[in-house]
Design an enzyme around this catalytic site. Structure first.
Site, mmCIF file in Angstrom:
data_model
loop_
_atom_site.group_PDB
_atom_site.id
_atom_site.type_symbol
_atom_site.label_atom_id
_atom_site.label_comp_id
_atom_site.label_asym_id
_atom_site.label_seq_id
_atom_site.Cartn_x
_atom_site.Cartn_y
_atom_site.Cartn_z
ATOM 1 N N PRO A 1 25.475 -32.221 14.979
ATOM 2 C CA PRO A 1 24.831 -30.986 15.175
ATOM 3 C C PRO A 1 23.796 -30.691 14.012
ATOM 4 C CG PRO A 1 27.097 -30.433 13.773
ATOM 5 C CD PRO A 1 26.612 -32.119 14.571
ATOM 6 N N GLY A 2 22.814 -29.814 14.631
ATOM 7 C CA GLY A 2 21.807 -29.546 13.562
ATOM 8 C C GLY A 2 21.235 -28.054 13.704
ATOM 9 N N ARG A 3 20.421 -27.618 14.582
ATOM 10 C CA ARG A 3 20.236 -26.429 14.925
ATOM 11 C C ARG A 3 21.575 -25.242 14.631
ATOM 12 N NH1 ARG A 3 15.637 -25.016 17.947
ATOM 13 N NH2 ARG A 3 15.806 -27.124 18.660
ATOM 14 N N CYS B 1 -6.872 -21.671 11.111
ATOM 15 C CA CYS B 1 -8.071 -21.638 12.034
ATOM 16 C C CYS B 1 -7.691 -22.259 13.234
ATOM 17 C CB CYS B 1 -9.254 -22.256 11.192
ATOM 18 S SG CYS B 1 -9.811 -21.350 9.897
ATOM 19 N N GLU B 2 -6.692 -21.701 14.161
ATOM 20 C CA GLU B 2 -6.421 -22.064 15.393
ATOM 21 C C GLU B 2 -6.037 -21.014 16.196
ATOM 22 O OE1 GLU B 2 -5.717 -25.544 16.493
ATOM 23 O OE2 GLU B 2 -6.263 -26.615 14.603
ATOM 24 N N TYR C 1 14.523 -26.468 11.957
ATOM 25 C CA TYR C 1 13.011 -26.941 12.273
ATOM 26 C C TYR C 1 11.927 -26.012 11.907
ATOM 27 C CZ TYR C 1 16.360 -29.782 14.996
ATOM 28 O OH TYR C 1 17.279 -30.663 15.470
HETATM 29 N N1 PLP Z 1 21.015 -36.159 16.972
HETATM 30 C C1 PLP Z 1 19.669 -36.665 17.307
HETATM 31 C C2 PLP Z 1 19.599 -38.129 17.533
HETATM 32 C C3 PLP Z 1 18.488 -35.807 17.482
HETATM 33 O O1 PLP Z 1 17.548 -36.365 17.888
HETATM 34 C C4 PLP Z 1 18.584 -34.542 17.220
HETATM 35 C C5 PLP Z 1 17.537 -33.656 17.324
HETATM 36 O O2 PLP Z 1 16.617 -33.490 18.388
HETATM 37 C C6 PLP Z 1 20.046 -33.909 16.919
HETATM 38 C C7 PLP Z 1 21.015 -34.755 16.833
HETATM 39 C C8 PLP Z 1 20.244 -32.341 16.515
HETATM 40 O O3 PLP Z 1 19.993 -31.795 17.515
HETATM 41 P P1 PLP Z 1 20.298 -30.154 17.307
HETATM 42 O O4 PLP Z 1 19.579 -29.661 16.312
HETATM 43 O O5 PLP Z 1 19.851 -29.602 18.732
HETATM 44 O O6 PLP Z 1 21.764 -30.092 17.273
#
Ligand code: PLP
Length: 432
Positions: A274-276, A344-345, A373
């Site tokens: 998990p990241g997000r 400038c976009e 992100y």
């Molecule tokens: N694992 C992989 C291989 C990813 O490319 C990503 C993000 O794109 C993640 C985990 C994390 O995803 P998320 O932030 O949606 O949990």
């Protein structure tokens, strides 16, 4: 518990007023709540109870050392996709035994770095990656623990640019070709097959695509076991969505319930990336209004944060809440404005068509759910120094990444000798 909330009309991060952060640190500045990071991690981990799992925090979502260390202290591992992320995870105290090395294109140097760190699992994405890794490992008389990231051809029903598990996406190996690759892997001297892996995309707000992909993966595990492979690690990637506006993403508990139903009987270690879900709502981007510009058709609020600081709105048309730091009275008049940066976009729009109480130059605004992100995707476009990052913990503020100064930024350039000028007037130490 809201980690960012109004107190007496002023927006706070935990017990620190965002006005104080702007005064002490300046803007634009990312602000992360340490308590929110820990609460998000706990919610995810608690959903799986005492099952045999590894939560490999996906470093790409927010690579600040303070963030990774917070998760490391909670017991997390890391999912990394480059040598740089690997070094970040190791530096934050995460041992190789809790690191999975993902990534669609790993260089030989990166494969060597992963081997040196004795990572828990390489998630391979091609036959070429497999053969390179085997050769490098065999030369060192070691075996690399591997899984293949399979592409199950499932549409994650998310934004096109963050869907990764469809046939046409560049990621993984087609699930229908996986058995052949596993057989090859099993025959190579530098390889130990340990698991399977997938990641079908990010910001999934529905369990259905997970269910489709996981069911296909479960069938593959059964087939691989019949083929004689000792599959003992199942990596299910990341992707769990968060609420930015009015989405209703699955809870960690319902996600865990689905995982249990499909993989509960396999007796494997389950790995998650998990990241997000761990960092998005734990961060905001604090910015100050530079100018209000009224053109015939539209009203623009120009703020000092821009697409170079926070790319998601421009790249993914992402909607993020934008709130004034000093709350307007409920009956305050509102106007529809576009909140834009100074880059400038024309695409440098952070919030389009927002109903905001009147803002004036010098007012502060907070862009919400910016912990994932955000800073990691920032650039120096328009020679804008990267924003500072701070973390709060109760009433304390720590600068976790100082603002890059202009002389540092420009001082990185070097003039070629043939221009006949000093190497770089901004670099007081001269060229190196
Ligand atoms: N694992 C992989 C291989 C990813 O490319 C990503 C993000 O794109 C993640 C985990 C994390 O995803 P998320 O932030 O949606 O949990």
């Amino acid at each position: 518990m809201a980690w960012f909330e109004y107190r007496n009309g002023v927006l706070y991060a935990e017990s620190v007023s965002l006005v104080r952060i702007a005064e002490e640190i300046g803007t634009p500045v990312y602000c992360y709540s340490n308590a929110a990071l820990k609460a998000n991690y706990k919610e995810f981990a608690d959903a799986f109870g005492h099952r045999n799992i590894l939560i490999a925090y996906s470093v790409k979502a927010n690579a600040n050392q303070a963030v990774i260390t917070t998760f490391s202290d909670c017991g997390a591992g890391a999912d990394v996709v480059s040598e740089g992320e690997l070094q970040r995870a190791l530096a934050a105290g995460i041992p190789g035994s809790r690191i999975v090395f993902s990534g669609v294109g790993k260089t030989q140097k990166e494969l060597k770095a992963g081997l040196a760190a004795q990572v828990h699992q390489f998630n391979l994405e091609s036959k070429a990656q497999l053969e390179s890794l085997s050769e490098i490992a065999a030369n060192q008389n070691v075996k690399a623990r591997v899984a293949f990231r399979v592409n199950p051809d499932v549409d994650a029903k998310t934004h096109d640019k963050i869907a990764t598990g469809r046939k046409a996406d560049k990621f993984g190996v087609p699930i229908v070709e996986a058995r052949g690759l596993y057989d090859l892997a099993g025959s190579l001297p530098g390889i130990e097959v340990v698991g399977v892996d997938l990641h079908i995309g990010s910001q999934l707000t529905d369990l259905e695509p997970f269910k489709d992909a996981f069911s296909r993966l479960a069938e593959l595990v059964n087939a691989l076991r019949r083929d004689g492979h000792d599959i003992r690690q199942i990596d299910l990637g990341g992707g769990l969505g968060v609420r930015y506006r009015d989405e209703e993403p699955p809870t960690a508990l319902s996600y865990a319930g689905l995982v249990d139903k499909i993989f509960g009987g396999f007796g494997c270690q389950l790995i998650f990336e998990p990241g997000r879900a761990l960092v998005a709502n734990a961060g905001i981007l604090l910015s100050q209004v530079i100018e209000i510009k009224h053109l015939s058709e539209r009203r623009f609020v120009i703020i000092d944060a821009a697409m170079n600081d926070f790319l998601r709105p421009a790249l993914y048309d992402a909607w993020h809440p934008i709130d004034p730091v000093c709350e307007a009275p409920v009956d305050a008049k509102r106007e529809i404005v576009d909140i834009v940066g100074p880059v400038c976009e024309s695409g440098d729009i952070l919030g389009r068509g927002r109903a905001m109480s009147f803002l004036a130059p010098g007012d502060l605004v907070a862009i919400g759910a910016a912990g994932a992100y955000g800073a990691v995707m920032a650039s120096n476009y328009n020679t804008r120094p990267l924003a500072a990052e701070v973390m709060v913990h109760g009433g304390e503020i720590a600068i976790v990444c100082p603002r890059l100064q202009l002389d540092e930024l420009i001082g990185r350039d070097r003039l070629p000798q043939w221009l006949g000028k000093p190497t770089n007037p901004f670099d007081e130490h001269g060229a190196t």
